[in-house]
Design an enzyme around this catalytic site. Structure first.
Site, mmCIF file in Angstrom:
data_model
loop_
_atom_site.group_PDB
_atom_site.id
_atom_site.type_symbol
_atom_site.label_atom_id
_atom_site.label_comp_id
_atom_site.label_asym_id
_atom_site.label_seq_id
_atom_site.Cartn_x
_atom_site.Cartn_y
_atom_site.Cartn_z
ATOM 1 N N HIS A 308 22.692 -1.183 45.823
ATOM 2 C CA HIS A 308 23.076 -2.359 45.039
ATOM 3 C C HIS A 308 24.130 -3.132 45.814
ATOM 4 C CE1 HIS A 308 24.412 -4.835 41.683
ATOM 5 N NE2 HIS A 308 23.260 -4.541 41.142
ATOM 6 N N ASP A 366 17.238 0.136 37.879
ATOM 7 C CA ASP A 366 15.786 0.126 37.837
ATOM 8 C C ASP A 366 15.132 1.406 38.314
ATOM 9 O OD1 ASP A 366 15.273 -2.191 36.543
ATOM 10 O OD2 ASP A 366 15.566 -3.411 38.334
HETATM 11 N N1 ACO Z 1 16.560 2.172 51.010
HETATM 12 C C1 ACO Z 1 16.891 2.388 52.312
HETATM 13 N N2 ACO Z 1 17.941 1.794 52.916
HETATM 14 C C2 ACO Z 1 18.686 0.954 52.179
HETATM 15 C C3 ACO Z 1 18.396 0.687 50.835
HETATM 16 C C4 ACO Z 1 17.285 1.350 50.246
HETATM 17 N N3 ACO Z 1 16.976 1.126 48.978
HETATM 18 N N4 ACO Z 1 19.290 -0.203 50.351
HETATM 19 C C5 ACO Z 1 20.119 -0.482 51.354
HETATM 20 N N5 ACO Z 1 19.755 0.220 52.475
HETATM 21 C C6 ACO Z 1 20.450 0.239 53.752
HETATM 22 C C7 ACO Z 1 20.226 -1.048 54.546
HETATM 23 O O1 ACO Z 1 19.100 -0.931 55.373
HETATM 24 C C8 ACO Z 1 21.526 -1.152 55.306
HETATM 25 O O2 ACO Z 1 21.492 -0.203 56.355
HETATM 26 P P1 ACO Z 1 22.249 -0.511 57.772
HETATM 27 O O3 ACO Z 1 23.709 -0.652 57.421
HETATM 28 O O4 ACO Z 1 21.939 0.658 58.629
HETATM 29 O O5 ACO Z 1 21.653 -1.795 58.278
HETATM 30 C C9 ACO Z 1 22.577 -0.648 54.305
HETATM 31 O O6 ACO Z 1 21.854 0.263 53.462
HETATM 32 C C10 ACO Z 1 23.190 -1.761 53.470
HETATM 33 O O7 ACO Z 1 22.149 -2.446 52.813
HETATM 34 P P2 ACO Z 1 22.037 -4.017 52.593
HETATM 35 O O8 ACO Z 1 20.601 -4.420 52.652
HETATM 36 O O9 ACO Z 1 22.988 -4.710 53.490
HETATM 37 O O10 ACO Z 1 22.535 -4.138 51.105
HETATM 38 P P3 ACO Z 1 22.412 -5.411 50.238
HETATM 39 O O11 ACO Z 1 23.627 -5.442 49.389
HETATM 40 O O12 ACO Z 1 22.130 -6.607 51.048
HETATM 41 O O13 ACO Z 1 21.100 -5.134 49.352
HETATM 42 C C11 ACO Z 1 19.698 -4.299 47.669
HETATM 43 C C12 ACO Z 1 21.136 -4.586 48.084
HETATM 44 C C13 ACO Z 1 18.813 -5.545 47.884
HETATM 45 C C14 ACO Z 1 19.658 -3.955 46.189
HETATM 46 C C15 ACO Z 1 19.145 -3.121 48.523
HETATM 47 O O14 ACO Z 1 19.948 -1.988 48.328
HETATM 48 C C16 ACO Z 1 17.674 -2.815 48.216
HETATM 49 O O15 ACO Z 1 16.784 -3.454 48.804
HETATM 50 N N6 ACO Z 1 17.412 -1.827 47.333
HETATM 51 C C17 ACO Z 1 16.042 -1.521 46.925
HETATM 52 C C18 ACO Z 1 15.522 -2.565 45.948
HETATM 53 C C19 ACO Z 1 16.160 -2.431 44.573
HETATM 54 O O16 ACO Z 1 16.224 -1.340 44.010
HETATM 55 N N7 ACO Z 1 16.572 -3.561 44.017
HETATM 56 C C20 ACO Z 1 17.140 -3.614 42.640
HETATM 57 C C21 ACO Z 1 18.586 -3.969 42.688
HETATM 58 S S1 ACO Z 1 19.265 -3.891 41.096
HETATM 59 C C22 ACO Z 1 18.709 -5.306 40.349
HETATM 60 O O17 ACO Z 1 18.510 -6.308 40.914
HETATM 61 C C23 ACO Z 1 18.489 -5.227 38.948
#
Ligand code: ACO
Length: 432
Positions: A308, A366
């Site tokens: 998140h 979620d």
């Molecule tokens: N699976 C694997 N790796 C992940 C995940 C994941 N679900 N989420 C983040 N990471 C990793 C990224 O690749 C990144 O790695 P790095 O530092 O080696 O490059 C690090 O963790 C930080 O992630 P960001 O993408 O920079 O985090 P951001 O805040 O931009 O994204 C998000 C947040 C979009 C929710 C992301 O965690 C994600 O895609 N999760 C899966 C989708 C999801 O569950 N979305 C629902 C969110 S809650 C809502 O909207 C109701």
């Protein structure tokens, strides 16, 4: 009281700028960066708005490190335990918990705005049978602006209020019609004697040929999920509603923009994606293989329902939903749900994995919500629509707050330009 400031020196020009620091009631202060451009001629750069507050708001507070979520100051855990979705809607819109008289009037108004114009209902017939319900819902909500002209004056507080009640009351009717269209079943009209979630279940599942009894366990579970999804401060869809609304567009158009933003799998579409992911994983034995794909940056696979932007600790909503999953599944007599078992193991294994620990990736709201939705019979393609129904309350509260603020300005981000410098037009024959 002396105002705190942040002093910045531009070493290139040896000019100084003093940036006011504004405290919130709780949480981090913000630095007002407006003087940076005015005095030094520079913008700030913050892709994804990770460090930028775009507005002042009194609605919802999140402490992502401590896993805290407050609606108008009230912890979401207390509201989940003691309140109802309708009462939470009143709280988010008005800022205070209602008196008995206020909630009775509010509930009655919502219950008496549930029908949609028949012409609007006929729109559904124009959609292909396999259209995604989010496509239908966003289009029909946008089309409401072609019907309800008496709520187009956004600067009239009474018109804004009628709009608010109208959209909150009608979005379940629109959502259920999208579902019925996909099934090829007749649309079911709302029943104003039912509470918000029972009425939604009735419109989703009743058919003209036999009586339908709303399952109170399902209605209660839905009400709780809706409380947890009702608002989440400046998330992508709410910011979209604010940005669209800041242009002065009509509120139905602004909400339709929010619905579109919610659809993406990185946001509200995650609940649908989680179930697809769990089915793809299939069995506990496949978890390690899946997790190594999720950690591989070249794979484009993510552990859906994990991570998140704001929570770097447990999402408080995920904890409540996980507990509710146990309750709902056992009360519906489905405690041996294989997808839930798989989700529990997946969570356990991921939480012990260095990759997820290091990046502070925890289950979000979620990860488990889709399991509850499917247990109560909601089809997967409708999960994000369910989220949209609940979040409509938050979107409306934010839109209202923004429009009522005399300091409102059109939202207009800036950029750093890295394209070609000025060059002259070349005739087609002289181009390479
Ligand atoms: N699976 C694997 N790796 C992940 C995940 C994941 N679900 N989420 C983040 N990471 C990793 C990224 O690749 C990144 O790695 P790095 O530092 O080696 O490059 C690090 O963790 C930080 O992630 P960001 O993408 O920079 O985090 P951001 O805040 O931009 O994204 C998000 C947040 C979009 C929710 C992301 O965690 C994600 O895609 N999760 C899966 C989708 C999801 O569950 N979305 C629902 C969110 S809650 C809502 O909207 C109701």
């Amino acid at each position: 009281m002396t105002q705190k400031t942040l002093e910045l020196v531009d070493r290139a020009s040896d000019r100084k700028v003093s940036l006011p620091v504004r405290p919130g009631t709780i949480g981090p202060s913000v630095v007002d960066i407006a003087p940076l451009n005015r005095e030094l001629g520079v913008f700030t750069y913050d892709p994804g708005f990770g460090a930028t507050a775009a507005c002042e708001s009194r609605i919802t507070y999140i402490d992502g490190d401590a896993g805290v979520l407050l609606y108008r100051g009230y912890p979401v855990e207390q509201l989940a335990e003691k309140s109802t979705f309708t009462e939470v809607a009143y709280l988010l819109l008005h800022g205070e918990l209602p008196s008995r008289k206020q909630i009775d009037e509010f509930t009655s108004s919502i219950r008496h705005h549930t029908m949609i114009n028949e012409s609007l209902l006929r729109f559904f017939n124009g959609f292909h049978y396999d259209a995604h319900p989010m496509a239908m819902v966003s289009a029909v909500v946008a089309s409401m602006s072609a019907f309800y002209h008496d709520t187009m004056d956004i600067y009239n507080p009474r018109q804004r209020e009628i709009f608010a009640h109208r959209i909150i009351a009608k979005i379940p009717t629109i959502a259920a019609a999208a579902h019925k269209h996909a099934l090829g079943q007749p649309y079911v009209y709302p029943r104003n004697d039912l509470d918000y979630c029972s009425n939604l279940l009735h419109m989703l599942y009743a058919v003209p040929c036999e009586p339908y009894e709303v399952d109170p366990v399902a209605a209660q579970a839905l009400d709780l999920l809706f409380i947890l999804h009702a608002d989440h401060e400046q998330n992508a869809s709410t910011s979209t509603v604010r940005l669209a609304g800041s242009t002065g567009t009509n509120p139905y158009a602004a909400i339709a923009a929010g619905i579109s933003a919610l659809w993406g799998p990185a946001h509200g579409g995650a609940n649908e994606a989680v179930l697809t992911m769990l089915e793809q994983i299939g069995t506990v034995d496949n978890i390690p293989k899946f997790l190594s794909q999720a950690k591989d940056k070249t794979s484009h696979v993510r552990l859906m329902g994990f991570g998140h932007r704001v929570y770097k600790n447990f999402d408080p909503r995920a904890k409540i939903i996980r507990e509710m999953c146990h309750k709902v599944l056992s009360r519906l007599g489905r405690s041996d749900n294989p997808l839930f078992e798989l989700a529990l193991r997946l969570e356990e294994i991921a939480l012990q994995d260095e990759y997820f620990i290091e990046r502070k990736l925890y289950p979000n709201v979620d990860f488990y919500s889709g399991i509850i939705y499917s247990a109560i019979g909601i089809p997967r393609s409708m999960f994000t629509v369910m989220f949209a129904i609940a979040r409509t309350v938050g979107w409306v509260a934010h839109w209202q707050e923004m429009i009522a603020d005399p300091a409102m300005r059109i939202g207009r981000p800036r950029q750093i330009y890295t394209g070609p410098t000025r060059r002259d037009y070349r005739e087609i024959g002289s181009r390479a």
